[in-house]
Design a protein around this motif. Structure first.
Motif, PDB file in Angstrom:
ATOM      1  N   VAL A  86       0.704  -1.021  -0.144  1.00 20.57           N
ATOM      2  CA  VAL A  86       0.239  -0.264   0.532  1.00 20.57           C
ATOM      3  C   VAL A  86       0.756   1.257   0.250  1.00 20.57           C
ATOM      4  CG1 VAL A  86      -2.122  -1.271   0.865  1.00 20.57           C
ATOM      5  CG2 VAL A  86      -0.520  -0.553   2.783  1.00 20.57           C
ATOM      6  N   ALA A  87       2.588   1.170  -0.238  1.00 24.58           N
ATOM      7  CA  ALA A  87       2.920   2.687  -0.720  1.00 24.58           C
ATOM      8  C   ALA A  87       2.311   3.193  -1.607  1.00 24.58           C
ATOM      9  CB  ALA A  87       4.412   1.653  -1.174  1.00 24.58           C
ATOM     10  N   GLU A  88       1.811   2.994  -2.608  1.00 23.65           N
ATOM     11  CA  GLU A  88       1.335   4.015  -4.017  1.00 23.65           C
ATOM     12  C   GLU A  88      -0.006   4.092  -2.608  1.00 23.65           C
ATOM     13  OE1 GLU A  88       2.983   5.311  -6.443  1.00 23.65           O
ATOM     14  OE2 GLU A  88       4.949   3.456  -5.369  1.00 23.65           O
ATOM     15  N   ASP A  89      -0.197   5.362  -3.680  1.00 22.05           N
ATOM     16  CA  ASP A  89      -1.195   5.795  -3.347  1.00 22.05           C
ATOM     17  C   ASP A  89      -2.445   5.512  -3.251  1.00 22.05           C
ATOM     18  OD1 ASP A  89      -0.495   7.693  -1.139  1.00 22.05           O
ATOM     19  OD2 ASP A  89      -0.702   9.147  -2.294  1.00 22.05           O
ATOM     20  N   ALA A  90      -2.628   5.220  -5.286  1.00 22.69           N
ATOM     21  CA  ALA A  90      -3.633   4.638  -6.073  1.00 22.69           C
ATOM     22  C   ALA A  90      -3.911   2.959  -4.915  1.00 22.69           C
ATOM     23  CB  ALA A  90      -3.348   4.083  -6.729  1.00 22.69           C
ATOM     24  N   ALA A  91      -3.104   1.637  -4.741  1.00 24.04           N
ATOM     25  CA  ALA A  91      -3.280   0.800  -3.662  1.00 24.04           C
ATOM     26  C   ALA A  91      -4.248   1.094  -2.689  1.00 24.04           C
ATOM     27  CB  ALA A  91      -2.425  -0.228  -3.698  1.00 24.04           C
TER      28      ALA A  91
END
Length: 109
Positions: A86-91
């Motif tokens: 969940v490091a990426e905002d979209a995930a």
């Protein structure tokens, strides 16, 4: 147990503006509740998501997801997602919405 405040803040930003959302410290971390039902939370560095029993297998097929198990008794309907997933905002947005949507479909507490 400490929890990742940065991840909690990112979740707050995703849920901002939803008047049904409240926060509560639990499980040694922080939980975000929708109308009194837990939707998502942060435990340690990871994201905890309530997906419901019918969506557990699908959720577990996603990268970084594992069955929620704090006491040696795995709980269907709940998953923990590794921080890296969940490091990426979209995930993160996808997981947070998944938990919020499930909790929103439950009777208010």
């Amino acid at each position: 147990m400490a929890f990742d405040e940065g991840l909690a803040e990112r979740i707050r930003a995703r849920l901002a503006g939803d008047p049904a959302i409240t926060e509560k410290r639990m499980f040694g971390g922080i939980a975000f509740l929708c109308a009194g039902n837990m939707a998502v939370g942060v435990t340690g560095d990871d994201l905890m998501v309530r997906v419901g029993p019918d969506a557990t297998d699908d959720a577990l097929s996603r990268p970084g997801a594992r069955l929620f198990d704090m006491t040696g008794r795995p709980m269907r309907g709940w998953v923990v997602v590794d921080a890296a997933a969940v490091a990426e905002d979209a995930a993160l947005a996808e997981w947070v919405e998944r938990g919020r949507a499930f909790a929103a479909g439950l009777p208010p507490k």
